[in-house]
Design a protein around this motif. Structure first.
Motif, PDB file in Angstrom:
ATOM      1  N   ASP A  21       8.733 -11.585  -4.449  1.00  0.00           N
ATOM      2  CA  ASP A  21       9.955 -11.362  -4.260  1.00  0.00           C
ATOM      3  C   ASP A  21      10.438 -12.696  -3.602  1.00  0.00           C
ATOM      4  OD1 ASP A  21      10.082  -8.409  -3.665  1.00  0.00           O
ATOM      5  OD2 ASP A  21       7.902  -8.432  -2.581  1.00  0.00           O
ATOM      6  N   THR A  22       9.244 -13.214  -2.982  1.00  0.00           N
ATOM      7  CA  THR A  22      10.086 -14.769  -2.415  1.00  0.00           C
ATOM      8  C   THR A  22       8.738 -15.726  -2.268  1.00  0.00           C
ATOM      9  OG1 THR A  22      11.611 -13.588  -0.431  1.00  0.00           O
ATOM     10  CG2 THR A  22      10.419 -15.564   0.009  1.00  0.00           C
ATOM     11  N   LYS A  79       2.914  -3.540  -4.833  1.00  0.00           N
ATOM     12  CA  LYS A  79       4.631  -3.373  -4.860  1.00  0.00           C
ATOM     13  C   LYS A  79       5.128  -2.246  -4.999  1.00  0.00           C
ATOM     14  CE  LYS A  79       8.598  -5.701  -5.480  1.00  0.00           C
ATOM     15  NZ  LYS A  79       9.020  -6.386  -3.746  1.00  0.00           N
ATOM     16  N   LEU A 131       9.941 -10.708   9.577  1.00  0.00           N
ATOM     17  CA  LEU A 131      10.343  -9.569   8.206  1.00  0.00           C
ATOM     18  C   LEU A 131      10.390  -8.955   9.609  1.00  0.00           C
ATOM     19  CD1 LEU A 131       7.597 -10.474   5.716  1.00  0.00           C
ATOM     20  CD2 LEU A 131      10.041 -10.544   5.670  1.00  0.00           C
ATOM     21  N   PHE A 179       4.415  -6.566   4.300  1.00  0.00           N
ATOM     22  CA  PHE A 179       4.076  -8.006   3.089  1.00  0.00           C
ATOM     23  C   PHE A 179       2.555  -8.509   3.342  1.00  0.00           C
ATOM     24  CE2 PHE A 179       3.702  -9.622   7.898  1.00  0.00           C
ATOM     25  CZ  PHE A 179       2.727 -10.247   8.294  1.00  0.00           C
ATOM     26  N   GLN A 201       8.322  -3.625   6.708  1.00  0.00           N
ATOM     27  CA  GLN A 201       8.117  -3.650   5.824  1.00  0.00           C
ATOM     28  C   GLN A 201       6.762  -4.355   5.503  1.00  0.00           C
ATOM     29  OE1 GLN A 201      10.419  -4.757   2.730  1.00  0.00           O
ATOM     30  NE2 GLN A 201       9.228  -3.484   1.154  1.00  0.00           N
ATOM     31  N   TYR A 211       5.052  -2.828  -0.329  1.00  0.00           N
ATOM     32  CA  TYR A 211       5.344  -4.543  -0.180  1.00  0.00           C
ATOM     33  C   TYR A 211       5.939  -5.213  -0.476  1.00  0.00           C
ATOM     34  CZ  TYR A 211       0.200  -3.270   2.228  1.00  0.00           C
ATOM     35  OH  TYR A 211      -0.944  -2.867   2.843  1.00  0.00           O
ATOM     36  N   TYR A 212       6.623  -6.000   0.395  1.00  0.00           N
ATOM     37  CA  TYR A 212       6.782  -7.045  -0.225  1.00  0.00           C
ATOM     38  C   TYR A 212       5.949  -8.201  -0.540  1.00  0.00           C
ATOM     39  CZ  TYR A 212      10.807 -10.811   0.772  1.00  0.00           C
ATOM     40  OH  TYR A 212      11.736 -10.828   0.398  1.00  0.00           O
ATOM     41  N   ASN A 213       6.506  -9.430  -1.180  1.00  0.00           N
ATOM     42  CA  ASN A 213       5.407 -10.245  -1.720  1.00  0.00           C
ATOM     43  C   ASN A 213       5.708 -11.589  -1.689  1.00  0.00           C
ATOM     44  OD1 ASN A 213       3.517  -7.776  -2.311  1.00  0.00           O
ATOM     45  ND2 ASN A 213       4.024  -8.117  -4.637  1.00  0.00           N
ATOM     46  N   LEU A 214       4.680 -12.675  -0.758  1.00  0.00           N
ATOM     47  CA  LEU A 214       5.770 -13.648  -0.079  1.00  0.00           C
ATOM     48  C   LEU A 214       4.440 -14.177  -1.014  1.00  0.00           C
ATOM     49  CD1 LEU A 214       6.461 -11.548   2.592  1.00  0.00           C
ATOM     50  CD2 LEU A 214       7.364 -14.025   2.777  1.00  0.00           C
ATOM     51  N   ASN A 251      -0.744  -5.035   7.026  1.00  0.00           N
ATOM     52  CA  ASN A 251      -0.026  -5.858   6.868  1.00  0.00           C
ATOM     53  C   ASN A 251      -1.251  -7.047   5.760  1.00  0.00           C
ATOM     54  OD1 ASN A 251       2.456  -6.050   7.476  1.00  0.00           O
ATOM     55  ND2 ASN A 251       1.849  -6.945   9.267  1.00  0.00           N
TER      56      ASN A 251
END
Length: 631
Positions: free
Chosen positions: A384-385, A355, A419, A424, A422, A359-362, A277
C-alpha cells in the motif's frame, strides 16, 4: 627492390598488422588477468601450489582467444574488403571497430576485480540489474576510491590501446595485394581466427574447461569477465519437459491436485482469529558468518530468545533476490532480476495473503525507489505504501544509499505509530552494510573493529537494537511478530568450498514472546523462501500456500537450492551439487570440499539435480502462465 625495402613493404601489409594487433591484444588481456590476480589474490589458499596458478594463466589464453577472435574476425573482413575495393574509408572502419571493441572489453575487464571481491564471481548479465539506476552506479564509483582506481586503469588501457592502433594503422603506403593473395591470406587467417573463436580444436570451449584443481578461486582465474558476461546472456530454464518437472515438483511439495498449480491448503486446528502486526527486517549482506565473529551482540542475544534458524540459505546473491524470494517464496534463477515487472506478473506470497486478511502493507528503504525497480514492483505486488529517501530529512542523507539505517528506523517507527487500529505488515530494507560504506557520525555508537567492513556490520547491529528499543515503548510491540533475515550473505573469509558458504548462509530469527512460547535454535535446513509459510505457521493462520516455501515449524527440507548467477547450487548438510552453464555438473562433500565426487555418487547428484531444476522450471512455467496471483 632491396631486401630492406621488400621487408618494409611487406610489413605494411594489413594482414601482417592484423597478426601484430592480435598478439598485442593477447598481451593486454594477460596483463588484465595479472591485474585481476593481484587485486583478488587474498582469496587464494595459502597452501595452494603456485604451479596451478601458472596453469590457470596458461588456460586463460584459451578463454582470451575466444573473446579476442570474435572481435578480430570483423577486422579481418574489413581488411579483405579493403584489398578487394581499395577504399580508404575501410581503414577508418577498422580503427573505429577495433577501438570500440577494446573500449567495451577493457571496461568489463577493469570492472571485474572489484565485482569479484564483492561477489566471488566474474561479471555476468546481473550487472544490468542496475541499468535503470545509472546515477546510483556512477555514485558508487565516485564515492569509493577503490572503484576510481579501477576506472583509472580502464582509462589508461583505452588511451594506450588507441595510440597503439593509431600507430599500427597510420596513413602510410600499404601493400595492396592481388585478388589471389588477398583470398589466400584471408582464408588462412580466417581458419586460425575461427579456431581461436572455438577456444580449442576438439570442441568449443566451455566454462567447465576452466577447472584446474580443487581450489575454487584458482578455477576462476582462467576466465575473463567478457567471456562470462556474454555466456550469461542466454541462461535459459528448460531442463525437463514441463510435464515431468511439474509432476516431480508436486511430489516434492506434497501437492495433490492435477492442474497447473502448486497450491497447498494449510489448515490449523487452532486457527487464530487475531491479526497481530508483523515487522520483517531484511538486513543487507548479513551473513551468518558475521554472527560467529562477535560483531553482532544484539542479534546474538535476540536469537537466544527466539525461534532461530542458523542453517538458512539465501535464494540468490542480490538484494532483488532477497526481497522477491523472502516475500513471495519463489526461487532466484541464474542472474535474472526478480523485481523486474516487464511481464506485469503479480505474485501473492506473504503481502498478498496478509492483504486478504485485512493488513496494511508498508515497505521502508533508505534510498530511492528506483533501486531494483521497487517503485513499480511494490504497488503491483500488494504493498500500500513505500517510504523511501524523499520521505526523510534531506540533511541526513549521507551516502549513495540515502540515509543511514537508524534514520530509516527512527522515521519508520513514527509512521507505524501513526497508523490506525488496522494491523500492519512492515518491511524494512537496510543498506548501510553495502559498499561504498558511510559510517554515521554524531550517534552513540563506537565500533570495536579496525576494518570498515566489520565496523558497518557492528553499526547495523546497533541500528537494529536502536529500532528494537524504540518499538518496545509502543502500544503495539507486544502484539507484533518480528522477523530478522538477510537479503543475501557476504564473502567474509577464505573458504575451500567451490561456492563460498558465507555468500549465501544467512540468519533467520522469529521473535515474539506472545506467539513463540518456547525459544529454540533449530539447525534444520531452511530457505529464504520458507519465511512466508513459517510466519503463517507461527501465527496459526490457515492459508493457501502458492509458493515454493514450507512451514518450518511442521515441515522439513531434504535440500535447499539457490543461484550464484552463473551457477545453480543444491545442498544439504553433507553435499553441495553445482549446475553450471552448458550442463556442467559438480558434486562436493562439504567435509572435503576440494574434491569433485560426481562420479563416486551419481545417484545423489541426480536426486539433487532433479530436486532443484524441476522446481526452477516450474517457477518459470507458473510465471510465464501468470498463475502466481492470489487465489
Amino acid at each position: 627492390m632491396s631486401v630492406r625495402k621488400s621487408v618494409r613493404f611487406f610489413l605494411n601489409s594489413l594482414y601482417v598488422k592484423y597478426v601484430v594487433l592480435y598478439l598485442i591484444l593477447f598481451l593486454i588481456f594477460t596483463l588484465f588477468r595479472l591485474f585481476f590476480f593481484i587485486s583478488t589474490q587474498h582469496f587464494l589458499n595459502q597452501n595452494e601450489n603456485y604451479t596451478n596458478v601458472v596453469r590457470a594463466f596458461i588456460k586463460g589464453i584459451q578463454f582470451d582467444s575466444v573473446v579476442i577472435s570474435y572481435g578480430m574476425m570483423v577486422t579481418l573482413v574489413f581488411i579483405f574488403l579493403f584489398h578487394l575495393f581499395n577504399k580508404s574509408y575501410l581503414i577508418r572502419s577498422i580503427k573505429i571497430w577495433i577501438n570500440l571493441y577494446a573500449v567495451i572489453c577493457f571496461f568489463i575487464l577493469s570492472a571485474s576485480p572489484p565485482y569479484f571481491n564483492y561477489n566471488f564471481s566474474h561479471l555476468t548479465i546481473a550487472l544490468f540489474n542496475w541499468i535503470d539506476t545509472p546515477l546510483m552506479m556512477i555514485k558508487q564509483v565516485i564515492f569509493d576510491w577503490r572503484y576510481l582506481f579501477y576506472f583509472f586503469v580502464y582509462i589508461i588501457s583505452v588511451v594506450g590501446f588507441v595510440q597503439i592502433s593509431k600507430k599500427i594503422f597510420a596513413p602510410r603506403q600499404l601493400l595492396y595485394l592481388p585478388f589471389h593473395l588477398n583470398l589466400l591470406f584471408f582464408l588462412l587467417l580466417s581458419a586460425i581466427t575461427f579456431l581461436g573463436m572455438r577456444g580449442r580444436i576438439s570442441a568449443p570451449l566451455k566454462e567447465s574447461n576452466a577447472t584446474i584443481c580443487g581450489d575454487p578461486y584458482v578455477n576462476q582465474l582462467p576466465f575473463n569477465s567478457v567471456f562470462t558476461f556474454v555466456k550469461s546472456v542466454d541462461y535459459q530454464v528448460h531442463f525437463y519437459s514441463n510435464e515431468e518437472a511439474l509432476l516431480k515438483t508436486k511430489h516434492y511439495l506434497g501437492v495433490n491436485d492435477s492442474g497447473l498449480s502448486i497450491t497447498r491448503a494449510y489448515i490449523y486446528e487452532t486457527d487464530s482469529l487475531t491479526n497481530p502486526n508483523i515487522i520483517l527486517i531484511l538486513m543487507e549482506s548479513m551473513t551468518t558468518c558475521n554472527l560467529k565473529e562477535n560483531l553482532t551482540p544484539f542479534l546474538d542475544s535476540l536469537s537466544k530468545h527466539s525461534l532461530f534458524f542458523p542453517n538458512t540459505w539465501s535464494a540468490g546473491k542480490h538484494t532483488s533476490n532477497g526481497i522477491f524470494s523472502t516475500l513471495y517464496g519463489y526461487p532466484a534463477i541464474w542472474s535474472r532480476r526478480a523485481t523486474s515487472t516487464s511481464n506485469k506478473i503479480s505474485y501473492c506470497g506473504l503481502p498478498g495473503t496478509l492483504k486478504k486478511n485485512g493488513y496494511y502493507n508498508l515497505f521502508f528503504c533508505t534510498h530511492d525507489l528506483s533501486f531494483d525497480n521497487l517503485a513499480e514492483f511494490l504497488p503491483y505486488n500488494y504493498f500500500d505504501t513505500a517510504i523511501a529517501q524523499s520521505h526523510y530529512p534531506k540533511e541526513e542523507v549521507v551516502g549513495m544509499y540515502g540515509v543511514p539505517d537508524h534514520v530509516m528506523f527512527r522515521e519508520g517507527s513514527k509512521v507505524l505509530n501513526s497508523l490506525s487500529k488496522q494491523p500492519f505488515f512492515a518491511v524494512f530494507l537496510t543498506s548501510s552494510n553495502h559498499g561504498p560504506y558511510t559510517l554515521p557520525n554524531n550517534i552513540p555508537f563506537t565500533p570495536l573493529s579496525q576494518t570498515i567492513e566489520f565496523q558497518m556490520v557492528e553499526y547495523t547491529d546497533w541500528a537494529l537494537q536502536y529500532f528494537f528499543n524504540l518499538t518496545k515503548k509502543t502500544k503495539w510491540f507486544n502484539n507484533t511478530l518480528f522477523i530478522f533475515v538477510a537479503d543475501h550473505g557476504f564473502v567474509v573469509k577464505k573458504e575451500k568450498t567451490y561456492i563460498p558458504l558465507c555468500a549465501h548462509q544467512i540468519p533467520l530469527i522469529f521473535y515474539s514472546p506472545k506467539f513463540i512460547k518456547e525459544p529454540k535454535i533449530s539447525n534444520k535446513l531452511a530457505s529464504q523462501m520458507d519465511v512466508f509459510p513459517t510466519v503463517m505457521g507461527i501465527l496459526k493462520k490457515s492459508f493457501l500456500n502458492q509458493s515454493f516455501g514450507i512451514d518450518l515449524t511442521i515441515e522439513n527440507r531434504p535440500y535447499v537450492f539457490y543461484s550464484n548467477d552463473k551457477e545453480l547450487i543444491c545442498k544439504n548438510d553433507s553435499f553441495m551439487y553445482v549446475f553450471g552453464k552448458g550442463n556442467r555438473e559438480l558434486l562436493f562433500i562439504l567435509s572435503n570440499p576440494e574434491e569433485c565426487v560426481l562420479k563416486r555418487y551419481p545417484t545423489i547428484a541426480k536426486q539433487m539435480k532433479e530436486y532443484m531444476l524441476t522446481q526452477l522450471q516450474v517457477s518459470v512455467l507458473l510465471s510465464d502462465s501468470k498463475r502466481t496471483y492470489c487465489e
